[in-house]
Design an enzyme around this catalytic site. Structure first.
Site, PDB file in Angstrom:
ATOM      1  N   GLU A   1       1.042  -1.170  -0.203  1.00  0.00           N
ATOM      2  CA  GLU A   1       0.276   0.427   0.225  1.00  0.00           C
ATOM      3  C   GLU A   1       0.623   1.322  -0.098  1.00  0.00           C
ATOM      4  OE1 GLU A   1      -3.740   2.125   2.473  1.00  0.00           O
ATOM      5  OE2 GLU A   1      -2.511   0.367   3.149  1.00  0.00           O
ATOM      6  N   ASP A   2       2.112   1.508   0.706  1.00  0.00           N
ATOM      7  CA  ASP A   2       2.730   2.202   0.619  1.00  0.00           C
ATOM      8  C   ASP A   2       4.166   2.214   0.070  1.00  0.00           C
ATOM      9  OD1 ASP A   2       1.218   3.167   2.911  1.00  0.00           O
ATOM     10  OD2 ASP A   2       2.011   2.761   4.537  1.00  0.00           O
TER      11      ASP A   2
END
Length: 732
Positions: free
Chosen positions: A85-86
């Site tokens: 996600e990051d």
């Protein structure tokens, strides 16, 4: 010691694994180390709101998983849970480095992290659906997410107030309830207390102070009780740990709200727990006998969860006695293994072996989750959130089949719910029921310990009336499906006729090929497979033809006689409702159907009064549409604004059998749903009573929780939403 400090006092892996390091092989430790190094490099240059390097959050998540005795794959996935996600890491890269199972876990957590629970009812329903399905594929996904959420809420003080509120609300409404359903008491307790700090800060601080003062007064009595129990056990050569137990803050807060009293009215702030070293459950009953010899047990305050375990695996004996000082004292008795399951829940059962999927173990430990995942294939989004509130996140009642099998159902369930739980065919052919060998109405609300026998007949079939009192989503879905399919052809024709009427009223050419092309993108939203299914749903009453047409033809020809406010863009009003195509227009809620956030709604343009928000199924609105040829042109699509939903005052009508203490019990049930009462009125006619309340509701899920609580009160016959104020008489 924090993760940041571990770099000075020992290796990060020592910090993550702590006292559990001995459980892991050198190969496991090398695998976890590899995941740690990958996560640290991937998150290089990223920082949390606290100013700490971001990877330390991943370390804390992994440490919580180690404390839950998770395997090396789960701990590694905990370290990697934010890399997709990051950091833009792809699943195939993780699969190549750490295997497909770890990659799938990280992908599952990533998808859950992107879900929106504080949004419109439909989006919220879909988010919960995806989370439950991810759990059903591999339960370890939710273990990782709960560990992630636990560390996030421990460090919530660094975020802005609005984010604190949102995260705390999701934590309390979704994650703490889910941890409770999974039996993970330790996680659930901390999530609730941490969320309370931000949602009810004043009450939290006051309660902390009061509990501290109360505890000081009770500690000597608890210590006296512990000494006496230890001495009595030693005389019988029973090895056990005897410890004091303190009720956590949020549960005290809830109990005070239910009882509408002060902390002085709560007698179980502290209790005693006996943990037997023997793994033989029979020793727990021996201890129970010893406890009852020391102090007199209170009537109706005994629960045997060893003989009748909860569905999440919880086992223990609870008894309340008149303890030292003459006050009530709750004592819990369990084995060491039962205690581990009570603290860790289903996580205590999780064993991962090469080649064995999480689903296999899940089916043994959590059959309710597997059946829930299967049921998702049938249920509509509008039914999902209230159903989950009832069945996954609420209290349960335990009943028995005539053969002695345990059936766990939501409180307020009826014999019809029981019948559909046993088997769909049993429910479809149910004609009556016996409870404890006595005939009861199908509306009867089952109680703990009831033995239920369902009477069936080949000619029996569901009645539309059943939808008024069934509680479980399974029963409701099966009944609605039967009613739809029995009259499918008629429903298709009726639905097509209703759509044609709306199209003509709005000046849209009647071309069924064009209509099908326009509505095809809506099939997924309405959970239908064809235009015939859509017509059948409209004909059955599950969808409003006007709303379907409004969504399929957002710009349509208006009849010249109808004047509507100017259309430019979507209106986002302080009312918390978004209406397509309107700005600067007065908006009000209909008094006939009293919509609350989460209800499917539609906007109706009224002459000289802006727009009125109705529920899609409002009978008053349907009468207007049926009686006025141009009324359909005044309908506009409307949705709730998930970020701006208002608190709504709603009337509740409760028909009951009158008895002493009824008003008190119903009031406690309402406040038990965290609902504020603004007014009440009671009327009695003979043995019947009518209770009416004005309550402040946050959303439909809360309203359904209120219904569930009130239906479980002895003597309650029917609970309905009430638009009629305080007028009326009890139903005969």
């Amino acid at each position: 010691m924090s993760a940041h400090e571990s770099s000075d006092t020992g290796s990060p892996i020592d910090y993550i694994l702590g006292e559990h390091r001995a459980r892991f092989s050198e190969q496991d430790i090398a695998f976890i180390t590899k995941a740690y190094e990958f996560a640290r490099n991937a998150h290089s240059g990223q920082y949390r709101a606290s100013g700490e390097p971001y990877y330390l959050h991943c370390v804390e998540t992994a440490r919580i998983l180690a404390e839950l005795r998770m395997d090396s794959q789960t701990i590694a996935a905990g370290l990697l849970h934010d890399t997709m996600e990051d950091c833009g890491v792809e699943e195939k890269e993780l699969a190549a480095l750490f295997g497909k199972d770890v990659a799938a876990l990280v992908d599952g957590v990533t998808k859950i992290s992107g879900l929106q629970f504080n949004s419109t009812s439909e989006q919220r329903a879909e988010s919960i659906r995806k989370m439950i399905l991810a759990m059903a594929r591999d339960i370890r996904v939710i273990f990782i997410k709960l560990a992630d959420r636990l560390h996030n809420i421990r460090t919530l003080q660094y975020l802005p107030p609005e984010k604190q509120q949102k995260i705390a609300r999701d934590t309390l409404d979704i994650y703490a309830r889910l941890a409770n359903r999974l039996g993970m008491t330790r996680i659930k307790t901390e999530l609730e207390d941490q969320a309370m700090r931000y949602l009810y800060p004043q009450e939290y601080q006051q309660l902390r102070k009061l509990v501290s003062e109360k505890r000081a007064a009770r500690e000597s009595l608890i210590e006296d009780a512990i000494r006496k129990i230890k001495a009595a056990l030693a005389q019988q050569n029973i090895r056990a740990e005897v410890q004091g137990r303190q009720k956590h803050l949020y549960s005290i807060f809830q109990k005070m709200q239910r009882q509408q009293g002060g902390i002085e009215d709560i007698f179980d702030l502290m209790g005693v727990r006996v943990i037997c070293e023997s793994q033989d459950p029979r020793e727990c009953y021996t201890v129970l006998g010893i406890v009852h010899e020391l102090w007199r047990p209170l009537e109706n305050r005994f629960k045997d969860y060893i003989a009748c375990p909860k569905e999440n695996g919880y086992r223990s004996i609870h008894t309340t006695v008149v303890g030292p000082g003459g006050g009530p004292l709750e004592i819990q008795i369990r084995t060491r293994e039962m205690h581990r399951v009570a603290e860790e829940g289903v996580a205590a059962h999780w064993k991962y072996k090469e080649g064995v999927t999480g689903t296999h173990e899940l089916e043994k430990q959590l059959p309710w989750l597997r059946s829930l995942a299967d049921w998702f294939k049938e249920v509509s989004p509008s039914e999902l959130v209230p159903a989950l509130t009832h069945e996954v996140l609420s209290d349960q009642v335990f009943c028995f089949t005539p053969k002695g099998d345990i059936v766990e159902l939501p409180k307020g369930s009826t014999p019809v719910d029981f019948a559909f739980y046993v088997h769909t065919d049993v429910g479809l052919h149910c004609t009556g029921a016996k409870v404890n060998q006595r005939l009861v109405p199908l509306r009867y609300q089952l109680q703990n310990g009831d033995i239920v026998e369902i009477i069936t007949s080949r000619t029996g079939h569901p009645s539309e009336d059943w939808l008024e009192f069934v509680v479980t989503s399974r029963a409701r879905t099966k009944i609605r499906h039967w009613l739809r399919t029995q009259n499918y052809a008629q429903n298709v024709e009726r639905g097509k006729e209703l759509v044609a009427r709306v199209l003509r009223a709005r000046g849209i050419p009647l071309d069924w090929a064009v209509f099908e092309e326009k509505v095809r993108p809506l099939f997924k939203q309405y959970r239908v497979n064809s235009v015939e299914d859509l017509f059948a749903e409209i004909g059955f009453g599950g969808l409003l033809a006007q709303n379907v047409v409004a969504k399929a033809f957002p710009v349509s020809v208006q009849p010249p006689s109808v004047k509507t406010p100017s259309r430019t863009k979507r209106q986002k009003a302080s009312s918390g409702v978004i209406v397509d195509g309107l700005t600067n227009t007065a908006m009000r809620f209909a008094k006939c159907c009293v919509p609350v956030p989460g209800d499917p709604i539609v906007a109706f343009v009224t002459y000289g009064r802006g727009v009125t928000i109705h529920t899609e199924t409002c009978r008053n609105l349907q009468r207007i549409l049926a009686g006025e040829a141009t009324a359909s042109a005044r309908l506009l699509p409307a949705t709730w604004d998930g970020d701006n939903t208002p608190l709504r005052r709603v009337g509740i009508r409760i028909d009951c059998r009158d008895r002493k203490g009824l008003l008190r019990d119903v009031s406690e049930a309402i406040t038990g749903a965290n609902v504020l009462i603004h007014g009440s009125n009671t009327k009695t006619v003979g043995e019947k009573a009518l209770l009416r309340f004005i309550v402040e509701i946050k959303n439909r899920e809360q309203l359904y929780q209120l219904y569930s609580n009130v239906r479980a009160v002895k003597g309650v016959l029917r609970v309905t939403r009430d638009a009629g104020g305080f007028a009326g008489e009890p139903e005969k």
